[in-house]
Design an enzyme around this catalytic site. Structure first.
Site, PDB file in Angstrom:
ATOM      1  N   GLU A  35       0.866  -1.141   0.227  1.00 31.61           N
ATOM      2  CA  GLU A  35      -0.044   0.008  -0.959  1.00 31.61           C
ATOM      3  C   GLU A  35       0.680   1.741   0.142  1.00 31.61           C
ATOM      4  O   GLU A  35       1.852   1.141   0.713  1.00 31.61           O
ATOM      5  CB  GLU A  35      -0.737   0.025   1.655  1.00 31.61           C
ATOM      6  CG  GLU A  35      -2.093   1.345   1.251  1.00 31.61           C
ATOM      7  CD  GLU A  35      -2.624   1.466   2.491  1.00 31.61           C
ATOM      8  OE1 GLU A  35      -2.420   0.922   3.401  1.00 31.61           O
ATOM      9  OE2 GLU A  35      -3.503   2.565   2.114  1.00 31.61           O
ATOM     10  N   ARG A 260       6.102 -12.478   9.377  1.00 33.48           N
ATOM     11  CA  ARG A 260       6.999 -11.716   8.943  1.00 33.48           C
ATOM     12  C   ARG A 260       8.306 -11.604   9.839  1.00 33.48           C
ATOM     13  O   ARG A 260       8.312 -11.840  10.590  1.00 33.48           O
ATOM     14  CB  ARG A 260       5.967 -10.039   9.573  1.00 33.48           C
ATOM     15  CG  ARG A 260       5.232  -9.932  10.560  1.00 33.48           C
ATOM     16  CD  ARG A 260       4.242  -8.875  10.469  1.00 33.48           C
ATOM     17  NE  ARG A 260       4.369  -7.647   9.576  1.00 33.48           N
ATOM     18  CZ  ARG A 260       4.176  -6.795  10.180  1.00 33.48           C
ATOM     19  NH1 ARG A 260       2.720  -7.125   9.910  1.00 33.48           N
ATOM     20  NH2 ARG A 260       4.867  -5.568   9.741  1.00 33.48           N
ATOM     21  N   LYS A 270       4.975   0.906  10.262  1.00 39.08           N
ATOM     22  CA  LYS A 270       4.512   1.749  10.399  1.00 39.08           C
ATOM     23  C   LYS A 270       4.222   2.544  10.903  1.00 39.08           C
ATOM     24  O   LYS A 270       4.285   3.898  10.571  1.00 39.08           O
ATOM     25  CB  LYS A 270       3.403   1.874   8.665  1.00 39.08           C
ATOM     26  CG  LYS A 270       3.789   0.963   7.175  1.00 39.08           C
ATOM     27  CD  LYS A 270       2.684   0.412   6.086  1.00 39.08           C
ATOM     28  CE  LYS A 270       2.670  -0.117   4.940  1.00 39.08           C
ATOM     29  NZ  LYS A 270       2.300   0.400   4.386  1.00 39.08           N
TER      30      LYS A 270
END
Length: 556
Positions: A35, A260, A270
């Site tokens: 994104e 992850r 983020k």
RNA sequence: UGGGGCGUGGCCAAGUGGCAAGGCGCGGGACUUUGGAUCCCGUAUUCGGAGGUUCGAAUCCUCCCGCCCCAACCA
């Protein structure tokens, strides 16, 4: 790598099984779907390596698709940065650059199809109400009062949503699945929300935007993606991913989830990364202390080291926090083979060679890279007044200290063996200069069989280039800053140390930004873009292994 | 708490019923004009725990424990 030594991963096993059964006709098409609302970081490097790596390994391809479904958070700046970073890492999507926004019209048509099939409805509930009706982890949700509108009414309302007749948040389109599902994602998930915002690609063409779940699987399907890899938190979404595809009856990719990557002493969310940038704790997204690809690149990390790291940490579903030391090892291993050596004195201490003629200058041949003969040699000037590292002189010397101390001998790399004859101190007792005599017979550093334990680096005072050196430490003082109650309290106040008076050998005066070197006995450094002609700035990417530091630490 | 995952040495991680790979780190040694690099050697009688099946279990069964994720009109 041979089949015998290649690390096996469960993802490879799944693909192999698909190929064996012919599920996708032997095709392997993957995608990396960022994104554009932030910059890529080391965690993404792992995902990129998996997505592009699996496709490459099986002779398929990997698409780059921007998941641009939320116009309020996304920007072109991030799009550009992401593409730059992926290319830098060494991966290429060829002509396969896509955007979820490319599919907005198709997605809209499919939404109408679901409405006609009685599988989606327009809801008037507010955000708060939707949450209330959704129930909790233990209690089932309740149906919205608008859940049973007719197909005609839903179609009419949905078209008017698209036409902009309603205000932001006034209505949503929801999938009609199961308000009592133990999987909360299946309790009539929102498909579209109204957002009268300008999208960075579609402008004002739309005022309704698809949610991630409604966009992702269908985008995969449109592109013919066979294996859609994502992180573990989407495991709960797979039933929904599958539901949409089945309800539409279109090509059905396989979603596969993996854990992850986490790295110790840093954060990768983020939100937290953005906070570091916006609070000014770091100088920007590309601050060399940041775990972003931009930061690592500026710091001196190589794409090769990052790819190697991504491969070596493996792919599993178990939660992990990889020690920073592993990443650093990968960088050292790569740079040891490739980086040219130079001499640079970070914290200068004047060394006067008393018996060396005033005004005389000699040039010595220095090896550029002992690991690579093809790197050749260079000349390094020597004169009566030199600079050595402050930590290479001690008075008195601690036990096992091989460097310079009153009365001891040391080799000046590539030059001569010198013997310390005296120390100059200021009124406060600080060492201001060290005096020594050299042995003319040891030209080039040849000890002629004599035992000289220590070898230190140096630069000629009159020839050295003054430069700035930036030393970095971890951004956080604890291995798992994410676990800290107050993350401000675990920020490392000493994560950056700027040395303004470093002296480096002349050959470094013309180094270009981005070039990497090993400063002998010190570490690997990259030329920073802040460099000015005649005054280079270096970033320490990683230090060399320091056995002496361990010995001294162990001695207390 | 309902659901979904995960638990192999300090950190990653192979292993899928036959006698615990490898890497990082750590410790020791060799070599060395970088206390770098390189090279040797060492580092889990045991696989979250307890039972059970089996000649044999990290691998199969049962129960238990722990950790992570999910209740955004974020992705």
């Amino acid at each position: 790598m041979t089949d015998e030594t290649r690390p096996s991963t469960f993802i490879r096993d799944i693909i192999l099984e698909h190929n064996r059964t012919g599920r996708f006709g032997g095709k392997v098409i993957t995608r990396f779907p960022p994104e554009p609302n932030g910059h890529l970081h080391i965690g993404h490097a792992k995902a990129i390596a998996i997505d592009f790596g699996m496709a490459r390994e099986f002779g398929g391809r990997c698409h780059l698709r921007f998941d641009d479904t939320n116009p309020t958070k996304e920007s072109q700046e991030y799009v550009d940065g992401i593409m730059r970073d992926i290319r830098w890492l060494g991966f290429d999507w060829g002509p396969h650059l896509y955007h979820a926004s490319d599919y907005f019209e198709q997605l809209y048509q499919w939404a109408e199809q679901l409405i006609r099939a009685g599988k989606a409805y327009v809801d008037d509930l507010s955000g708060d109400e939707i949450r209330e009706y959704r129930g909790t982890l233990t209690e089932p949700g309740r149906p919205s009062p608008h859940r049973n509108r007719s197909v005609e009414e839903n179609l009419d309302l949905f078209r008017r949503m698209r036409a902009g007749e309603f205000e932001d948040g006034a209505k949503t389109l929801r999938a009609k699945i199961d308000m009592a599902s133990p999987n909360i994602n299946l309790r009539d998930p929102v498909m579209y929300r109204i957002r009268k915002a300008t999208h960075q690609r579609t402008g004002d063409a739309w005022c309704i935007y698809p949610m991630y779940d409604w966009a992702h699987g269908q985008s995969d399907s449109i592109e013919g993606v066979t294996h859609s890899m994502c992180s573990l938190e989407y495991e709960d979404h797979r039933p929904l991913y599958d539901w949409y595809l089945d309800a539409l009856g279109i090509f059905h990719p396989q979603q596969i989830e993996f854990a992850r990557l986490n790295v110790s002493h840093t954060v990768l969310s983020k939100r937290k990364l953005l906070q570091l940038v916006e609070s000014g704790r770091v100088r920007g997204w590309d601050d060399p202390r940041m775990p972003t690809l931009a930061g690592l690149r500026r710091r001196g990390y190589t794409p090769e080291a990052l790819r190697d790291f991504a491969e070596r940490v493996g792919v599993t579903k178990s939660p992990n926090v990889v020690e920073l030391a592993y990443l650093e090892h990968c960088l050292r291993e790569d740079l040891n083979k490739r980086a040219q050596r130079r001499m640079a004195v970070l914290r200068p201490l004047k060394l006067v060679v008393e018996n060396y003629p005033e005004g005389q200058v000699e040039e010595f041949e220095a090896v550029n890279n002992p690991e690579d003969a093809s790197a050749g040699t260079r000349k390094v000037p020597f004169s009566r007044t030199l600079y050595i590292e402050q930590e290479d002189f001690r008075d008195p010397p601690p036990p096992k200290y091989f460097r310079l101390a009153p009365g001891t001998e040391v080799r000046l790399r590539y030059a001569y063996i010198v013997k310390c004859t005296g120390v100059g101190k200021d009124a406060a007792g600080n060492v201001t200069e060290v005096r020594c005599t050299y042995d003319p017979d040891s030209r080039g550093g040849d000890s002629k069989g004599r035992k000289v334990k220590g070898t230190i680096h140096w630069v000629s005072a009159q020839h050295a280039v003054e430069s700035e050196v930036r030393l970095y430490d971890t951004l956080f003082t604890v291995p798992k800053p994410d676990d800290a109650e107050d993350y401000e309290s675990v920020l490392n106040p000493a994560s950056l140390e700027v040395l303004t008076g470093a002296r480096v050998e002349p050959a470094l005066g013309t180094a270009a930004p981005g070039e990497r070197f090993q400063f002998e006995r010190t570490g690997y450094f990259a030329v920073d873009e802040d460099s000015q002609p005649g005054r280079p700035v270096f970033n320490r990417a990683v230090g060399l292994r320091d056995t002496w530091a361990k010995i001294e630490k162990a001695a207390g």
